[in-house]
Design an enzyme around this catalytic site. Structure first.
Site, PDB file in Angstrom:
ATOM      1  N   ARG A 239      25.967  34.184 119.701  1.00  0.00           N
ATOM      2  CA  ARG A 239      24.287  34.438 119.583  1.00  0.00           C
ATOM      3  C   ARG A 239      23.842  34.511 121.076  1.00  0.00           C
ATOM      4  O   ARG A 239      24.355  33.532 121.969  1.00  0.00           O
ATOM      5  CB  ARG A 239      23.710  33.475 118.751  1.00  0.00           C
ATOM      6  CG  ARG A 239      23.696  33.628 117.239  1.00  0.00           C
ATOM      7  CD  ARG A 239      22.881  34.806 116.701  1.00  0.00           C
ATOM      8  NE  ARG A 239      23.146  34.765 115.331  1.00  0.00           N
ATOM      9  CZ  ARG A 239      24.024  35.716 114.946  1.00  0.00           C
ATOM     10  NH1 ARG A 239      24.885  36.418 115.348  1.00  0.00           N
ATOM     11  NH2 ARG A 239      23.814  35.838 113.494  1.00  0.00           N
ATOM     12  N   GLU A 268      16.081  39.489 120.919  1.00  0.00           N
ATOM     13  CA  GLU A 268      16.575  40.945 120.561  1.00  0.00           C
ATOM     14  C   GLU A 268      15.595  41.567 119.897  1.00  0.00           C
ATOM     15  O   GLU A 268      14.631  41.141 119.297  1.00  0.00           O
ATOM     16  CB  GLU A 268      17.787  40.884 119.769  1.00  0.00           C
ATOM     17  CG  GLU A 268      18.992  40.162 120.615  1.00  0.00           C
ATOM     18  CD  GLU A 268      20.065  39.962 119.739  1.00  0.00           C
ATOM     19  OE1 GLU A 268      20.296  40.648 118.216  1.00  0.00           O
ATOM     20  OE2 GLU A 268      21.139  39.712 120.006  1.00  0.00           O
ATOM     21  N   HIS A 287      23.927  44.288 119.678  1.00  0.00           N
ATOM     22  CA  HIS A 287      24.307  43.655 118.355  1.00  0.00           C
ATOM     23  C   HIS A 287      25.129  44.133 117.106  1.00  0.00           C
ATOM     24  O   HIS A 287      24.569  44.258 116.270  1.00  0.00           O
ATOM     25  CB  HIS A 287      23.118  42.716 117.885  1.00  0.00           C
ATOM     26  CG  HIS A 287      23.525  41.410 117.128  1.00  0.00           C
ATOM     27  ND1 HIS A 287      22.753  40.321 116.955  1.00  0.00           N
ATOM     28  CD2 HIS A 287      24.446  41.278 116.247  1.00  0.00           C
ATOM     29  CE1 HIS A 287      23.356  39.607 116.449  1.00  0.00           C
ATOM     30  NE2 HIS A 287      24.434  40.008 115.960  1.00  0.00           N
TER      31      HIS A 287
HETATM   32  N1  LIG Z   1      27.888  39.787 117.405  1.00  0.00           N
HETATM   33  C1  LIG Z   1      27.830  39.806 116.064  1.00  0.00           C
HETATM   34  O1  LIG Z   1      27.493  40.838 115.462  1.00  0.00           O
HETATM   35  C2  LIG Z   1      28.508  38.798 115.147  1.00  0.00           C
HETATM   36  C3  LIG Z   1      28.344  37.342 115.757  1.00  0.00           C
HETATM   37  N2  LIG Z   1      28.818  36.376 114.938  1.00  0.00           N
HETATM   38  C4  LIG Z   1      28.539  34.822 115.276  1.00  0.00           C
HETATM   39  O2  LIG Z   1      29.579  34.411 115.305  1.00  0.00           O
HETATM   40  C5  LIG Z   1      29.599  33.031 114.916  1.00  0.00           C
HETATM   41  C6  LIG Z   1      30.811  32.578 114.439  1.00  0.00           C
HETATM   42  O3  LIG Z   1      31.341  33.304 113.275  1.00  0.00           O
HETATM   43  P1  LIG Z   1      32.549  32.593 112.380  1.00  0.00           P
HETATM   44  O4  LIG Z   1      33.825  32.761 113.396  1.00  0.00           O
HETATM   45  O5  LIG Z   1      32.536  33.387 111.083  1.00  0.00           O
HETATM   46  O6  LIG Z   1      32.280  30.952 112.198  1.00  0.00           O
HETATM   47  P2  LIG Z   1      33.166  29.895 111.923  1.00  0.00           P
HETATM   48  O7  LIG Z   1      32.328  28.977 111.498  1.00  0.00           O
HETATM   49  O8  LIG Z   1      34.408  30.329 111.198  1.00  0.00           O
HETATM   50  O9  LIG Z   1      33.423  29.731 113.561  1.00  0.00           O
HETATM   51  C7  LIG Z   1      32.865  29.115 114.495  1.00  0.00           C
HETATM   52  C8  LIG Z   1      33.683  27.890 115.103  1.00  0.00           C
HETATM   53  O10 LIG Z   1      32.662  27.291 116.230  1.00  0.00           O
HETATM   54  C9  LIG Z   1      33.115  25.900 116.171  1.00  0.00           C
HETATM   55  N3  LIG Z   1      32.162  25.216 116.756  1.00  0.00           N
HETATM   56  C10 LIG Z   1      30.717  24.904 116.247  1.00  0.00           C
HETATM   57  N4  LIG Z   1      29.960  24.198 117.146  1.00  0.00           N
HETATM   58  C11 LIG Z   1      30.819  23.818 118.176  1.00  0.00           C
HETATM   59  C12 LIG Z   1      30.507  23.482 119.634  1.00  0.00           C
HETATM   60  N5  LIG Z   1      29.334  22.933 119.724  1.00  0.00           N
HETATM   61  N6  LIG Z   1      31.294  23.530 120.465  1.00  0.00           N
HETATM   62  C13 LIG Z   1      32.569  24.206 120.091  1.00  0.00           C
HETATM   63  N7  LIG Z   1      32.980  24.750 118.933  1.00  0.00           N
HETATM   64  C14 LIG Z   1      31.997  24.828 118.008  1.00  0.00           C
HETATM   65  C15 LIG Z   1      33.214  25.796 114.828  1.00  0.00           C
HETATM   66  O11 LIG Z   1      33.994  24.144 114.876  1.00  0.00           O
HETATM   67  C16 LIG Z   1      34.115  26.756 114.315  1.00  0.00           C
HETATM   68  O12 LIG Z   1      35.516  26.536 114.381  1.00  0.00           O
HETATM   69  C17 LIG Z   1      28.626  33.146 113.817  1.00  0.00           C
HETATM   70  O13 LIG Z   1      27.794  31.917 113.506  1.00  0.00           O
HETATM   71  C18 LIG Z   1      27.550  34.237 114.470  1.00  0.00           C
HETATM   72  O14 LIG Z   1      26.625  33.644 115.123  1.00  0.00           O
HETATM   73  C19 LIG Z   1      29.402  36.605 113.747  1.00  0.00           C
HETATM   74  C20 LIG Z   1      29.470  37.908 113.341  1.00  0.00           C
HETATM   75  C21 LIG Z   1      29.400  39.107 113.801  1.00  0.00           C
HETATM   76  O1  LIG Z   2      26.967  38.251 111.011  1.00  0.00           O
HETATM   77  C1  LIG Z   2      26.287  37.936 111.801  1.00  0.00           C
HETATM   78  O2  LIG Z   2      26.124  36.712 112.356  1.00  0.00           O
HETATM   79  C2  LIG Z   2      26.095  38.745 112.758  1.00  0.00           C
HETATM   80  O3  LIG Z   2      25.618  38.521 113.931  1.00  0.00           O
HETATM   81  C3  LIG Z   2      26.284  40.341 112.353  1.00  0.00           C
HETATM   82  O4  LIG Z   2      26.894  40.691 111.589  1.00  0.00           O
END
Ligand SMILES: NC(=O)C1=CN([C@@H]2O[C@H](COP(=O)(O)OP(=O)(O)OC[C@H]3O[C@@H](n4cnc5c(N)ncnc54)[C@H](O)[C@@H]3O)[C@@H](O)[C@H]2O)C=CC1
Ligand SMILES: O=C(O)C(=O)CO
Length: 321
Positions: A239, A268, A287
């Site tokens: 993010r 955004e 994004h």
């Molecule tokens: N650019 C895009 O289109 C997308 C962005 N995202 C973003 O990616 C993020 C992660 O998605 P996932 O991998 O599915 O989530 P997840 O929950 O599987 O992984 C997130 C990891 O970050 C760690 N974490 C949380 N707070 C932390 C901190 N303060 N310091 C270090 N590590 C920390 C957690 O322990 C976890 O292992 C989402 O929350 C979203 O914001 C997700 C999908 C698409």
């Molecule tokens: O899934 C998310 O968190 C995104 O940013 C878009 O897929």
């Protein structure tokens, strides 16, 4: 008996919704790229049982207090920093997200951004399209290799692991920082756990894929960029708010780091006048981490399946816990 009412905050092609129309009364905002105005949204949720939201919709106390029948908010994203979970709980509304189905696609984009920023892909592409190519030269658009380099992943979750898997195929040394250490992942992915400072200081490539929370807000600030190598490539697919953008612009302008690949921004959408867009060493995307037709289709179905489950009295498939 009347069908449960669902409101969708963006236009979605009817073919995706066909399977649900017998059970649900579906209304939607008919524009794909324009956000639904707040007044319209508030009117629409007044009698809705379910809300299908996207990540730029704010789901807060204000909105929920206008939606007395609402049982579920299905967010078409895995990230849920747009949702006030305490307010959902207070209103007895289940919030759901779309984990797993988008992990590989988003990891692909993270890797693509790493390579694009390392190999100056967009700069070179612009150059050809602007009709500037005169002849071959030994060092024009010479970037940096990724093989043999050290990758630091911040947030070794579902998507972080996907990045690590890809990096292994490119012979990178993988280190990570996570809120808690993940020993199983270390074995599976040949990844080493390091603290945040060590990761910043020793990585050639840094990819962040943490959720945006109070703890991660602006965790990549001036101090963090100062600790990075001047040859470092920084990639953000999590993010925008996990980065202090002013500090990032400064780091890119002054050569404190080499380049950046960015899919997300503090506010955004951004326009062509955004300071990062003007920098040759920043690759900026709108994004699109999860934007493949296959994955977006899965995300829509998961949202609708969550809605169908909750309005028919069943457990949500992927509730945000
Ligand atoms: N650019 C895009 O289109 C997308 C962005 N995202 C973003 O990616 C993020 C992660 O998605 P996932 O991998 O599915 O989530 P997840 O929950 O599987 O992984 C997130 C990891 O970050 C760690 N974490 C949380 N707070 C932390 C901190 N303060 N310091 C270090 N590590 C920390 C957690 O322990 C976890 O292992 C989402 O929350 C979203 O914001 C997700 C999908 C698409
Ligand atoms: O899934 C998310 O968190 C995104 O940013 C878009 O897929």
């Amino acid at each position: 008996m009347s069908k449960p009412k669902v409101y969708i905050t963006r236009k979605i092609d009817a073919t995706y919704l066909k399977a649900y129309q017998d059970q649900l009364e579906i209304r939607m905002w008919e524009k794909e790229e324009e956000a639904v105005p707040k007044e319209t949204l508030y009117q629409e949720v007044a009698d809705a049982d379910a809300l299908f939201a996207v990540l730029s919709d704010t789901i807060d106390e204000d909105l929920l207090s206008q939606a007395p029948h609402l049982k579920v908010v299905a967010n078409m994203a895995v990230g849920y920093d747009n949702i006030d979970l305490a307010a959902c709980k207070a209103h007895d509304v289940v919030a759901t997200n779309t984990p797993d189905v988008l992990s590989e696609t988003t990891a692909d984009l993270g890797f693509l951004l790493m390579m694009a920023a390392a190999r100056r892909l967009t700069e070179a592409n612009d150059w050809v399209k602007q009709d500037q190519w005169q002849s071959w030269a030994p060092f024009y658009f010479a970037g940096t290799d990724i093989q043999g380099k050290t990758l630091g992943i911040v947030g070794m979750g579902r998507i972080g692991e996907g990045i690590a898997k890809r990096a292994a195929g490119f012979d990178m040394n993988i280190q990570y920082h996570n809120r808690s250490r993940k020993k199983d992942a270390e074995e599976r992915l040949h990844a080493t756990y390091v603290d945040f400072d060590e990761l910043l200081q020793t990585s050639d490539f840094i990819v962040t894929v943490v959720p945006h929370t109070a703890e991660t807000d602006k965790m990549f600030n001036q101090t963090a960029f100062e600790k990075m190598k001047s040859s470092a490539v920084f990639v953000n697919i999590s993010r925008g708010k996990v980065v202090d953008e002013e500090a990032l612009v400064h780091a890119l302008q002054t050569g404190e780091i080499r380049s950046a690949g960015l899919d997300v921004f503090e506010e955004e959408p951004i326009g062509a006048d955004h300071p990062l867009v003007g920098l040759k060493n920043a690759v900026c995307l709108p994004h699109i981490g999860s934007a493949s037709v296959e994955t977006r289709t899965k995300m829509i179905h998961l949202c609708m399946d969550n809605i169908e489950a909750v309005v028919s009295g069943k457990e949500a498939i992927t509730p945000i816990s």
